[in-house]
Scaffold this motif. Sequence first.
Motif, PDB file in Angstrom:
ATOM      1  N   HIS A  38       0.839  -1.202   0.000  1.00  0.00           N
ATOM      2  CA  HIS A  38       0.000   0.000   0.000  1.00  0.00           C
ATOM      3  C   HIS A  38       0.875   1.253   0.000  1.00  0.00           C
ATOM      4  O   HIS A  38       1.087   1.897   1.024  1.00  0.00           O
ATOM      5  N   GLU A  39       1.379   1.568  -1.166  1.00  0.00           N
ATOM      6  CA  GLU A  39       2.216   2.754  -1.324  1.00  0.00           C
ATOM      7  C   GLU A  39       1.347   4.010  -1.319  1.00  0.00           C
ATOM      8  O   GLU A  39       0.199   4.010  -1.778  1.00  0.00           O
ATOM      9  N   THR A  40       1.901   5.086  -0.792  1.00  0.00           N
ATOM     10  CA  THR A  40       1.197   6.369  -0.836  1.00  0.00           C
ATOM     11  C   THR A  40       0.788   6.710  -2.267  1.00  0.00           C
ATOM     12  O   THR A  40       1.520   6.406  -3.220  1.00  0.00           O
ATOM     13  N   PRO A  41      -0.360   7.356  -2.439  1.00  0.00           N
ATOM     14  CA  PRO A  41      -0.732   7.800  -3.790  1.00  0.00           C
ATOM     15  C   PRO A  41       0.051   9.010  -4.270  1.00  0.00           C
ATOM     16  O   PRO A  41      -0.086   9.414  -5.428  1.00  0.00           O
ATOM     17  N   TRP A  42       0.860   9.612  -3.402  1.00  0.00           N
ATOM     18  CA  TRP A  42       1.635  10.771  -3.811  1.00  0.00           C
ATOM     19  C   TRP A  42       2.655  10.394  -4.883  1.00  0.00           C
ATOM     20  O   TRP A  42       3.287   9.325  -4.805  1.00  0.00           O
ATOM     21  N   PRO A  43       2.890  11.279  -5.853  1.00  0.00           N
ATOM     22  CA  PRO A  43       3.930  11.019  -6.852  1.00  0.00           C
ATOM     23  C   PRO A  43       5.321  11.142  -6.227  1.00  0.00           C
ATOM     24  O   PRO A  43       5.481  11.694  -5.147  1.00  0.00           O
ATOM     25  N   TYR A  44       6.304  10.611  -6.941  1.00  0.00           N
ATOM     26  CA  TYR A  44       7.682  10.722  -6.455  1.00  0.00           C
ATOM     27  C   TYR A  44       8.198  12.153  -6.569  1.00  0.00           C
ATOM     28  O   TYR A  44       9.058  12.575  -5.799  1.00  0.00           O
ATOM     29  N   ASP A  45       7.674  12.899  -7.503  1.00  0.00           N
ATOM     30  CA  ASP A  45       8.088  14.288  -7.725  1.00  0.00           C
ATOM     31  C   ASP A  45       7.353  15.199  -6.738  1.00  0.00           C
ATOM     32  O   ASP A  45       6.285  15.731  -7.042  1.00  0.00           O
ATOM     33  N   LEU A  46       7.923  15.400  -5.556  1.00  0.00           N
ATOM     34  CA  LEU A  46       7.259  16.212  -4.534  1.00  0.00           C
ATOM     35  C   LEU A  46       7.189  17.676  -4.943  1.00  0.00           C
ATOM     36  O   LEU A  46       6.199  18.357  -4.654  1.00  0.00           O
ATOM     37  N   ALA A  47       8.223  18.166  -5.590  1.00  0.00           N
ATOM     38  CA  ALA A  47       8.198  19.570  -6.023  1.00  0.00           C
ATOM     39  C   ALA A  47       7.068  19.799  -7.010  1.00  0.00           C
ATOM     40  O   ALA A  47       6.340  20.801  -6.931  1.00  0.00           O
ATOM     41  N   PRO A  59      -1.652  31.633  -5.449  1.00  0.00           N
ATOM     42  CA  PRO A  59      -0.205  31.756  -5.247  1.00  0.00           C
ATOM     43  C   PRO A  59       0.261  31.236  -3.881  1.00  0.00           C
ATOM     44  O   PRO A  59       1.449  31.279  -3.586  1.00  0.00           O
ATOM     45  N   ASP A  60      -0.685  30.747  -3.063  1.00  0.00           N
ATOM     46  CA  ASP A  60      -0.319  30.361  -1.697  1.00  0.00           C
ATOM     47  C   ASP A  60       0.588  29.141  -1.644  1.00  0.00           C
ATOM     48  O   ASP A  60       1.195  28.852  -0.620  1.00  0.00           O
ATOM     49  N   ASN A  61       0.682  28.387  -2.738  1.00  0.00           N
ATOM     50  CA  ASN A  61       1.486  27.162  -2.741  1.00  0.00           C
ATOM     51  C   ASN A  61       2.938  27.406  -3.124  1.00  0.00           C
ATOM     52  O   ASN A  61       3.685  26.445  -3.301  1.00  0.00           O
ATOM     53  N   GLU A  62       3.359  28.657  -3.251  1.00  0.00           N
ATOM     54  CA  GLU A  62       4.748  28.934  -3.653  1.00  0.00           C
ATOM     55  C   GLU A  62       5.727  28.205  -2.728  1.00  0.00           C
ATOM     56  O   GLU A  62       5.648  28.303  -1.504  1.00  0.00           O
ATOM     57  N   VAL A  63       6.643  27.460  -3.319  1.00  0.00           N
ATOM     58  CA  VAL A  63       7.635  26.698  -2.562  1.00  0.00           C
ATOM     59  C   VAL A  63       8.768  27.623  -2.124  1.00  0.00           C
ATOM     60  O   VAL A  63       9.332  28.353  -2.945  1.00  0.00           O
ATOM     61  N   LEU A  64       9.102  27.588  -0.837  1.00  0.00           N
ATOM     62  CA  LEU A  64      10.137  28.462  -0.279  1.00  0.00           C
ATOM     63  C   LEU A  64      11.399  27.716   0.137  1.00  0.00           C
ATOM     64  O   LEU A  64      12.428  28.345   0.384  1.00  0.00           O
ATOM     65  N   GLY A  65      11.314  26.402   0.261  1.00  0.00           N
ATOM     66  CA  GLY A  65      12.467  25.607   0.693  1.00  0.00           C
ATOM     67  C   GLY A  65      12.742  24.479  -0.287  1.00  0.00           C
ATOM     68  O   GLY A  65      11.983  24.250  -1.236  1.00  0.00           O
ATOM     69  N   VAL A  66      13.830  23.761  -0.038  1.00  0.00           N
ATOM     70  CA  VAL A  66      14.226  22.679  -0.937  1.00  0.00           C
ATOM     71  C   VAL A  66      13.185  21.568  -0.918  1.00  0.00           C
ATOM     72  O   VAL A  66      12.514  21.318   0.093  1.00  0.00           O
ATOM     73  N   LEU A  67      13.029  20.901  -2.040  1.00  0.00           N
ATOM     74  CA  LEU A  67      12.187  19.712  -2.166  1.00  0.00           C
ATOM     75  C   LEU A  67      12.918  18.706  -3.044  1.00  0.00           C
ATOM     76  O   LEU A  67      13.442  19.059  -4.102  1.00  0.00           O
ATOM     77  N   TRP A  68      12.965  17.464  -2.575  1.00  0.00           N
ATOM     78  CA  TRP A  68      13.583  16.387  -3.346  1.00  0.00           C
ATOM     79  C   TRP A  68      12.529  15.338  -3.685  1.00  0.00           C
ATOM     80  O   TRP A  68      11.500  15.235  -3.006  1.00  0.00           O
ATOM     81  N   PRO A  69      12.783  14.535  -4.692  1.00  0.00           N
ATOM     82  CA  PRO A  69      11.883  13.407  -4.936  1.00  0.00           C
ATOM     83  C   PRO A  69      11.828  12.501  -3.704  1.00  0.00           C
ATOM     84  O   PRO A  69      12.833  12.303  -3.020  1.00  0.00           O
ATOM     85  N   ARG A  70      10.656  11.977  -3.428  1.00  0.00           N
ATOM     86  CA  ARG A  70      10.519  11.075  -2.287  1.00  0.00           C
ATOM     87  C   ARG A  70      11.122   9.716  -2.594  1.00  0.00           C
ATOM     88  O   ARG A  70      11.391   9.363  -3.754  1.00  0.00           O
TER      89      ARG A  70
END
Length: 369
Positions: A38-47, A59-70
Amino acid sequence: MSITFPDPHPVSWPEASPAALGLDGARLAEAVAHAAAHETPWPYDLAGHIGRGGFEPPPDNEVLGVLWPRGAPCGMVTRHGVLVARWGDTREVSQTFSVAKSYLSMLAGIAVADGLIPDIDRPVRESVDDGGFDSAQNAPITWRHLLTNTSEWEGTLFGKADSIDRGRNLGVEGQGKKGSRALEPAGTHWEYNDVRVNRLSLSLLRVFGRPLPEVFRERVLGPVGASADWRWDGYRTSWVTLPDGRRAQSVPGGTHWGGGVAIHAEDQARVGLLALNRGAWGGRQLVPASWFDLSTQPCSLNDTYGFLWRVNKSGSWLPSAARDAFFASGAGGNLTWIEPSSGIVAVLRWTDPAAMDGFIARVRAAIAG
């Protein structure tokens, strides 16, 4: 039964057969198979996921910090500190989202023990004078309010307004806002609000006068023998000046807008084992035992929430877990399950949240067997 504390990383965790720890091996294998299937439905591409509005629209979802693939799903089960099951790569480092909130709780307990927070029921402005608690809405806010998500803090921090999370519907992960609402007085309304948790984190940075990752390494992860493979990142907008003139990033209590704690399952299990043992590790008290007593009591406005830990005393959070269980829980399928009555500490990474109670039920059936 006494707890076995693992030797420092990179030594492998002490292992034993499930039967040696009072577990039915076949039923435990069913639990592992359930989690792995039962893997999470989230994609590997978190960004990409967050950038496309995984939590809220522009615009509230603007990314401010680093994000890597899960990473791929993985996890481990320990009993009394002994490893009895694992799956996937338990040394794969991924971001943990709101698991970091429970780490902030530990740091708050250390600040109390050090005398940096004299009384959690006194207003934060008595210890933190940076303008964040000057308004009529914010002046009454106490440390307890921040720790229980009942502060109703109002403002914009590091480019994110508290109103982004105001009225959010948590019934469906990542659904976004259900609707705006008027603010209530501090201590009268519970709301899961990442901006307010980040205000707690900045306040802890102010009282320690040091970057929180430094304190966490020195006071928690170092003493429990964790690896050096973890990191706790802030936002590009969260730099502040410390009293000694150093510049430091205030770190978030999650990965909602990037950053946060990236760590692997084995190090998370060490933190969980420390929590299981009420802040003591190998005879050394790292976090006051009394802090865990406070942290795992449900707040008056939400019977599933303590001091930034999920709690289960009502049985309504994860019903298959024991009533004394508590959890460090993060979006996307990240969970550390800590159960004092059974001695279980289990870490799940990138497991479908809808499958977690089924995993817990199978592990507990293995104990009963």
